[in-house]
Design an enzyme around this catalytic site. Structure first.
Site, PDB file in Angstrom:
ATOM      1  N   GLU A 150      51.511 -64.576  32.417  1.00 29.17           N
ATOM      2  CA  GLU A 150      51.996 -65.123  33.687  1.00 29.17           C
ATOM      3  C   GLU A 150      53.349 -65.795  33.472  1.00 29.17           C
ATOM      4  OE1 GLU A 150      50.845 -64.727  36.849  1.00 29.17           O
ATOM      5  OE2 GLU A 150      52.839 -65.579  37.050  1.00 29.17           O
ATOM      6  N   LEU A 152      55.047 -67.351  36.127  1.00 28.68           N
ATOM      7  CA  LEU A 152      55.384 -68.246  37.240  1.00 28.68           C
ATOM      8  C   LEU A 152      55.928 -69.570  36.719  1.00 28.68           C
ATOM      9  CD1 LEU A 152      53.096 -70.676  37.457  1.00 28.68           C
ATOM     10  CD2 LEU A 152      51.743 -68.885  38.468  1.00 28.68           C
ATOM     11  N   ARG A 153      56.780 -70.190  37.542  1.00 29.33           N
ATOM     12  CA  ARG A 153      57.307 -71.515  37.208  1.00 29.33           C
ATOM     13  C   ARG A 153      56.693 -72.515  38.164  1.00 29.33           C
ATOM     14  NH1 ARG A 153      63.113 -69.834  38.740  1.00 29.33           N
ATOM     15  NH2 ARG A 153      61.774 -68.813  40.246  1.00 29.33           N
ATOM     16  N   GLU A 154      56.272 -73.660  37.643  1.00 28.97           N
ATOM     17  CA  GLU A 154      55.737 -74.680  38.534  1.00 28.97           C
ATOM     18  C   GLU A 154      56.834 -75.090  39.512  1.00 28.97           C
ATOM     19  OE1 GLU A 154      53.834 -77.807  36.297  1.00 28.97           O
ATOM     20  OE2 GLU A 154      52.733 -76.332  35.141  1.00 28.97           O
ATOM     21  N   ASN A 227      59.367 -67.261  26.553  1.00 29.12           N
ATOM     22  CA  ASN A 227      59.462 -68.728  26.629  1.00 29.12           C
ATOM     23  C   ASN A 227      60.322 -69.295  25.503  1.00 29.12           C
ATOM     24  OD1 ASN A 227      58.088 -68.899  28.954  1.00 29.12           O
ATOM     25  ND2 ASN A 227      56.340 -70.055  28.181  1.00 29.12           N
ATOM     26  N   LEU A 269      71.451 -72.261  31.978  1.00 29.32           N
ATOM     27  CA  LEU A 269      72.524 -72.938  31.242  1.00 29.32           C
ATOM     28  C   LEU A 269      72.757 -74.286  31.926  1.00 29.32           C
ATOM     29  CD1 LEU A 269      75.243 -70.235  30.430  1.00 29.32           C
ATOM     30  CD2 LEU A 269      73.521 -71.216  28.920  1.00 29.32           C
ATOM     31  N   CYS A 279      54.433 -75.879  28.996  1.00 31.18           N
ATOM     32  CA  CYS A 279      54.598 -74.548  28.393  1.00 31.18           C
ATOM     33  C   CYS A 279      55.607 -74.503  27.255  1.00 31.18           C
ATOM     34  CB  CYS A 279      54.976 -73.539  29.471  1.00 31.18           C
ATOM     35  SG  CYS A 279      53.632 -73.243  30.614  1.00 31.18           S
TER      36      CYS A 279
HETATM   37  P1  NAD Z   1      45.539 -76.364  33.549  1.00 31.16           P
HETATM   38  O1  NAD Z   1      45.168 -77.348  32.524  1.00 31.16           O
HETATM   39  O2  NAD Z   1      46.269 -76.800  34.775  1.00 31.16           O
HETATM   40  O3  NAD Z   1      44.239 -75.575  34.043  1.00 31.16           O
HETATM   41  C1  NAD Z   1      43.220 -75.130  33.201  1.00 31.16           C
HETATM   42  C2  NAD Z   1      41.924 -75.143  34.000  1.00 31.16           C
HETATM   43  O4  NAD Z   1      40.910 -74.526  33.218  1.00 31.16           O
HETATM   44  C3  NAD Z   1      41.416 -76.540  34.340  1.00 31.16           C
HETATM   45  O5  NAD Z   1      41.159 -76.614  35.735  1.00 31.16           O
HETATM   46  C4  NAD Z   1      40.122 -76.674  33.522  1.00 31.16           C
HETATM   47  O6  NAD Z   1      39.161 -77.479  34.166  1.00 31.16           O
HETATM   48  C5  NAD Z   1      39.695 -75.222  33.439  1.00 31.16           C
HETATM   49  N1  NAD Z   1      38.753 -74.918  32.335  1.00 31.16           N
HETATM   50  C6  NAD Z   1      38.842 -75.267  31.031  1.00 31.16           C
HETATM   51  N2  NAD Z   1      37.798 -74.785  30.349  1.00 31.16           N
HETATM   52  C7  NAD Z   1      37.034 -74.095  31.220  1.00 31.16           C
HETATM   53  C8  NAD Z   1      35.829 -73.364  31.121  1.00 31.16           C
HETATM   54  N3  NAD Z   1      35.178 -73.242  29.951  1.00 31.16           N
HETATM   55  N4  NAD Z   1      35.322 -72.797  32.220  1.00 31.16           N
HETATM   56  C9  NAD Z   1      35.962 -72.917  33.411  1.00 31.16           C
HETATM   57  N5  NAD Z   1      37.116 -73.600  33.568  1.00 31.16           N
HETATM   58  C10 NAD Z   1      37.642 -74.182  32.491  1.00 31.16           C
HETATM   59  O7  NAD Z   1      46.402 -75.251  32.781  1.00 31.16           O
HETATM   60  P2  NAD Z   1      47.574 -74.324  33.372  1.00 31.16           P
HETATM   61  O8  NAD Z   1      48.855 -75.066  33.440  1.00 31.16           O
HETATM   62  O9  NAD Z   1      47.067 -73.612  34.582  1.00 31.16           O
HETATM   63  O10 NAD Z   1      47.725 -73.279  32.162  1.00 31.16           O
HETATM   64  C11 NAD Z   1      46.733 -72.315  31.880  1.00 31.16           C
HETATM   65  C12 NAD Z   1      47.314 -71.294  30.918  1.00 31.16           C
HETATM   66  O11 NAD Z   1      48.400 -70.599  31.546  1.00 31.16           O
HETATM   67  C13 NAD Z   1      47.902 -71.893  29.641  1.00 31.16           C
HETATM   68  O12 NAD Z   1      47.684 -71.007  28.579  1.00 31.16           O
HETATM   69  C14 NAD Z   1      49.387 -71.968  29.936  1.00 31.16           C
HETATM   70  O13 NAD Z   1      50.170 -71.924  28.769  1.00 31.16           O
HETATM   71  C15 NAD Z   1      49.593 -70.726  30.764  1.00 31.16           C
HETATM   72  N6  NAD Z   1      50.740 -70.769  31.665  1.00 31.16           N
HETATM   73  C16 NAD Z   1      51.020 -71.910  32.344  1.00 31.16           C
HETATM   74  C17 NAD Z   1      52.108 -71.935  33.210  1.00 31.16           C
HETATM   75  C18 NAD Z   1      52.445 -73.198  33.966  1.00 31.16           C
HETATM   76  O14 NAD Z   1      53.545 -73.256  34.503  1.00 31.16           O
HETATM   77  N7  NAD Z   1      51.561 -74.176  34.032  1.00 31.16           N
HETATM   78  C19 NAD Z   1      52.888 -70.788  33.403  1.00 31.16           C
HETATM   79  C20 NAD Z   1      52.551 -69.633  32.708  1.00 31.16           C
HETATM   80  C21 NAD Z   1      51.477 -69.631  31.852  1.00 31.16           C
END
Ligand code: NAD
Length: 469
Positions: A150, A152-154, A227, A269, A279
């Site tokens: 994924e 996406l950017r927050e 990244n 930049l 991330c």
């Molecule tokens: P987050 O911490 O916001 O969300 C993770 C969720 O998983 C939480 O709601 C947690 O309760 C749930 N969870 C954990 N263990 C679980 C289980 N056993 N069963 C069910 N639910 C469970 O994390 P995020 O920011 O959404 O990131 C998730 C992944 O995506 C990471 O690997 C991150 O690197 C990647 N990612 C994040 C972004 C970003 O901008 N945040 C962008 C691209 C990729």
């Protein structure tokens, strides 16, 4: 298609809501009961543009919430794993959440399933996920493991999901690739974009969305390499900004001159106080670790991390040089989130700087449009919170700009000056033109550009981030 998304955080919740809006039946699974209750009650637990609208549209229709992972697996053709992959102490990704989900998925397999890594994971994770599912009794023919990183950017997550630069699917069988192609068809064939209720198309996006099909390992590497490259671009321009400070050049002009080269590009930049968030810091470390584990010493990434650390310290030195002593100084702080447009404070450089200044004995009054509640959860005392940028500035000895929220770039400068005790602005995000600030009566410090004074005379080149004057 019927889809389960495991983990309803920043990625899972957005992906789940978007998949539902594309017409799929989605079960969002989480083990956090508070989050599930909030979602069922109609709340949106994160600050993300267009997400409340999508949730309101699909909640109870194509989107349901559950804590029953195996039930969701049984009901679905594809299961996206979107749980966290935080850094461990050694810098490697902690994959224990992914492993525990993989173990449970195994028990729910009742026909062919595609298990998709949506979380950012190191190369080889798909092999481990497969092994874990097999070890727990699944038939080897009953599932495939794919990687669909994924990007996406927050802050712009929904838009990024619906209008991606590319969709990467890493699959090692045709059957598995067909399932993922089917899921993304409304975006790759473009039917989604003809809808009247589609999320508005942003500039510089290509529709229909391009799809790139690779091996699973390549897809895993694409995410880490992307990244790491972006983090490198930020550290590179921050290093250039430091040289600009030493020689009295203007980094904004340098960025423009460098970035107009189409091979380099202007985006990312942007000198500042360094990258943060959930991330880049963890992914650069994890990529470094997985490369080392596999025999390649990726020293370039050490330097990327080290420049990023330095950038925060340089900013703190700048604050010291602007204010001389810090104990007891009243500082207005604009921004706590790790970047504009989000309430996420994970690894936020803004928060790091605010905490460092608190430790130096400063009094901080902060304002952030979305991240104050989350900050209060992690910092129980010390920071006072304001209702607006002007209230944060009121009576302060200086104003610090730490997050690039759009509203911070459009402040009424005369009003701001009248609120501040001393008209000093230390801008870690280069939101203002130094000359404009000087003409409004501010002493203004930014990154990679000479500080300016109300009399219009630049304060002088900065040596090692410190004002020579
Ligand atoms: P987050 O911490 O916001 O969300 C993770 C969720 O998983 C939480 O709601 C947690 O309760 C749930 N969870 C954990 N263990 C679980 C289980 N056993 N069963 C069910 N639910 C469970 O994390 P995020 O920011 O959404 O990131 C998730 C992944 O995506 C990471 O690997 C991150 O690197 C990647 N990612 C994040 C972004 C970003 O901008 N945040 C962008 C691209 C990729």
């Amino acid at each position: 298609m019927r889809i389960a998304v495991v983990g309803s955080g920043y990625v899972g919740l957005v992906a789940g809501a978007c998949f539902a809006d594309l017409g799929h039946e989605v079960i969002l699974v989480d083990n956090d009961q508070r989050k599930l209750a909030a979602l069922r009650a109609g709340q949106t637990p994160i600050h993300e543009k267009f997400l409340p609208e999508l949730l309101a549209r699909q909640r109870g229709q194509l989107l349901t919430f559950s804590d029953d992972l195996q039930g969701a697996v049984r009901a679905s053709e594809a299961i996206f794993i979107a749980v966290g992959t935080p850094p461990s102490e050694s810098g490697e990704a902690d994959l224990s959440y992914v492993e525990s989900v993989a173990r449970e998925i195994s028990g729910g397999i009742n026909g062919y399933k595609v298990v998709v890594e949506k979380s950012t994971v190191p190369v080889y994770t798909s092999e481990w996920v497969r092994k874990i599912i097999l070890r727990n009794g699944a038939d080897p023919e009953s599932f495939d493991v794919a990687s669909n990183p994924e990007f996406l950017r927050e802050g712009t997550a929904v838009t990024d999901f619906m209008y991606p630069d590319r969709i990467v699917i890493g699959c090692d069988t045709q059957r598995c690739a067909d399932v993922l192609r089917q899921i993304y068809k409304p975006l790759t064939e473009g039917t989604y974009y003809t809808r009247n209720d589609a999320i508005p198309q942003p500039d510089r996006t290509t529709i229909p969305a391009p799809i790139i099909v690779t091996s699973t390992k390549s897809a895993e590497l694409i995410k880490h390499a992307s990244n790491a490259f972006l983090a490198m671009k930020i550290s590179f321009i921050n290093a250039v900004a430091s040289v600009c400070e030493s020689v009295g050049a203007n980094v904004s002009q340098v960025c423009h001159g460098v970035g107009t080269d189409s091979r380099i590009g202007r985006r990312f930049l942007n000198p500042g106080i360094g990258y943060g968030g959930s991330c880049f810091p963890k992914d650069v470390m994890a990529f470094r670790a997985v490369a080392r584990e596999n025999g390649y010493d990726f020293r370039l990434l050490d330097e990327v991390m080290s420049i990023n650390e330095d950038q925060r310290q340089r900013f703190l030195r700048k604050v010291r040089s602007a204010l001389w002593t810090l104990r007891g100084k009243k500082l207005g702080v604009l921004g706590l989130a790790f970047k504009g447009g989000t309430d996420d404070i994970r690894e936020s450089p803004a928060l790091f700087i605010a905490q460092a200044l608190l430790q130096e004995g400063c009094k901080i009054k902060a304002y952030d449009p979305a991240a104050m509640e989350r900050t209060q959860e992690v910092i129980s005392s010390g920071i006072k919170y304001a209702e607006s940028a002007y209230e944060a500035a009121a009576g302060s000895d200086a104003l610090l700009i730490l997050t690039e929220w759009e509203e911070f770039a459009n402040l009424d400068l005369d009003r701001l000056k009248s609120e501040l005790h001393y008209p000093i602005v230390i801008d870690g995000r280069n939101l203002y033109d130094p000359e404009v600030m000087a003409s409004h009566g501010f002493t203004y410090y930014s990154v990679g550009r000479a500080a300016t004074h109300p009399d219009g005379v630049p304060i002088g080149a900065l040596k090692n981030g410190v004002d020579k004057a």
